[in-house]
Design an enzyme around this catalytic site. Structure first.
Site, PDB file in Angstrom:
ATOM      1  CB  SER A 213      28.002  11.090  25.788  1.00 45.73           C
ATOM      2  OG  SER A 213      27.126  11.511  26.803  1.00 45.73           O
ATOM      3  CG  ASN A 214      25.994   8.030  29.672  1.00 46.42           C
ATOM      4  OD1 ASN A 214      24.894   8.527  29.818  1.00 46.42           O
ATOM      5  ND2 ASN A 214      27.042   8.379  30.411  1.00 46.42           N
ATOM      6  NE  ARG A 215      22.270   3.114  23.968  1.00 50.25           N
ATOM      7  CZ  ARG A 215      22.226   3.242  22.654  1.00 50.25           C
ATOM      8  NH1 ARG A 215      21.485   4.173  22.111  1.00 50.25           N
ATOM      9  NH2 ARG A 215      22.926   2.428  21.876  1.00 50.25           N
TER      10      ARG A 215
END
Ligand code: CTP
Length: 421
Positions: A213-215
């Protein structure tokens, strides 16, 4: 006129209620901002608030007496006369205790008695510890108030007085000001628009317990959804997993993966007049997700076979009929050229570029510094702004795009004579 002021509140009367949180000192800055905008402000403090800041500070700045006590004020009946006098009542900070009292209709001090008599717009800017904000009782009280038409702002995330980090900080002065303006002068310039907005990250499964995923926090997309809704648009929010509360009045479609987001957006695209793609879609996913948990002793977890996810925006751009398309470019360097490149490559009308490494910008933060580029080459640089304020600025720019104006004029044009459909 004070420098930087646009005097939007000139001649408006505001009751500023200050309750007993450590953030009470920030109400001094808010009072100054409201006065700078031309408002006539009468401050009411709870007894607890006076332990944090002296009433004299507010008296001197507002040039009005500060009321604190229900009984001392009984002859003037301030709990009745002040809400009648006011165009808006703003409580900043609003503690969990005050919020509970308003939700339940309790009136055991001047501020809560005054709130019970308020029929003008009521805006609450909460401040408390994150655990209190998340408590089911506080959640129920704020939802009950929202159902009654009270504006309850979301607190900001960050370091709290307890030493913890979480959601509970008093919203920025400019966010509170913009909420007051919105309630006093509701702009319904997006009425008739159908906004499809994506937000948050996507999660791409490696196995049942792990994902890529990402932030992304989703804050920008949620702020856009809320701003457009408040300005009269119908809004569908397609969101990856976030910790955010969905603003009221919004059609919410939760998704997890890029593929699910692609399907949901495609399903709603024909309905929409504007698409804002604020989601941070994962660019790659494991080519083969394992159906069982990978074991570190058995499987080679040091190597993942990845495949690209669909570029949702590019695909939708090919299917567009008359929609206005807006993308985001979260970069770590050369923001402007990369944003321009994506604008052209994805066939967009507008792109919002930002440097996620700049101070106060990017994932998770409550503020952002963005540069907007349109397809005619117009560049609008917006300074560091709270995301909720930035959302309104982005909507302002979208409304002035030549394509949006042309489309909205076409939508408003009466049908040609003889055409009964
Ligand atoms: N986007 C999309 N689908 C993807 C990836 C991105 O729709 N699979 C959208 C984003 O929501 C954003 C825009 O495209 O509005 C630009 O996303 P960004 O990640 O900045 O660009 P990419 O095209 O993914 O290029 P790169 O990651 O190489 O910068």
């Amino acid at each position: 006129m004070a420098p930087g002021s646009t005097q939007t509140l000139l001649g408006r009367k505001i009751v500023l209620g200050v309750s007993g949180s450590i953030a009470a000192y920030k109400a001094v800055g808010l009072l100054r901002l409201l006065m700078r905008e031309g408002a006539d402000v009468s401050v009411v403090m709870t007894e607890a608030a006076t332990r944090f800041v002296g009433p004299l500070t507010f008296e001197v700045l507002s040039r009005r007496p500060v009321a604190t006590d229900l009984f001392a004020a009984r002859q003037e009946m301030l709990h009745l006369t002040l809400p009648e006098w006011a165009d808006a009542v703003v409580i900043a900070p609003a503690t969990a205790n005050q919020i509970a009292k308003y939700a339940l209709g309790l009136a055991d001090d001047l501020l809560s008695a005054l709130v019970l008599n308020t029929s003008c717009p009521l805006i609450l800017a909460p401040a408390m510890d994150g655990n209190m904000w998340d408590h089911p009782a506080v959640t129920a009280h704020r939802e009950a108030l929202r159902q009654r038409g009270v504006t309850v702002l979301e607190p900001e995330e960050g370091p709290l007085a307890s030493g913890r980090v979480g959601k509970g900080r008093l919203p920025d002065d400019t966010v509170i000001l913009s909420a007051i303006e919105q309630r006093l002068f509701p702009r319904l310039d997006w009425r008739g628009q159908r906004l499809l907005v994506s937000a948050g990250p996507t999660q791409e499964a490696i196995d049942p317990v792990r994902f890529i995923s990402n932030r992304s926090s989703g804050k920008m997309g949620y702020a856009l959804a809320q701003a457009a809704r408040e300005r009269g648009a119908e809004v569908t929010l397609v969101s990856g997993p976030t910790a955010l509360t969905v603003p009221p009045g919004i059609h919410y479609v939760p998704v997890c993966t890029a593929e699910e987001m692609d399907k949901a957006l495609t399903a709603h695209f024909a309905w929409s007049t504007v698409l804002i793609m604020a989601a941070a879609v994962a660019d790659f996913r494991p080519a083969q997700a394992s159906s069982t948990k990978l074991k570190k002793r058995k499987e080679a977890l040091n190597k993942l076979d990845l495949e690209p996810t669909p570029d949702i925006l590019e695909r939708l751009s090919l299917r567009r009929t008359s929609q206005t398309l807006v993308g985001f470019a979260a970069e770590t360097e050369a923001v402007l050229p990369q944003a321009k490149d994506k604008l052209v490559r994805k066939g967009l009308d507008l792109i919002v570029g930002n440097n996620v490494l700049a101070e106060g910008s990017g994932f998770g933060s409550d503020t952002n510094e963005a540069v907007l580029v349109d397809r005619e080459g117009g560049v609008t640089e917006l300074g560091l702004l709270p995301k909720r304020v930035l959302a309104d600025r982005i909507l302002d720019v979208i409304s002035t795009l030549p394509c949006a104006i042309k489309r909205s004029a076409a939508a408003k044009k009466p049908p040609a004579a003889g055409n009964k459909n």
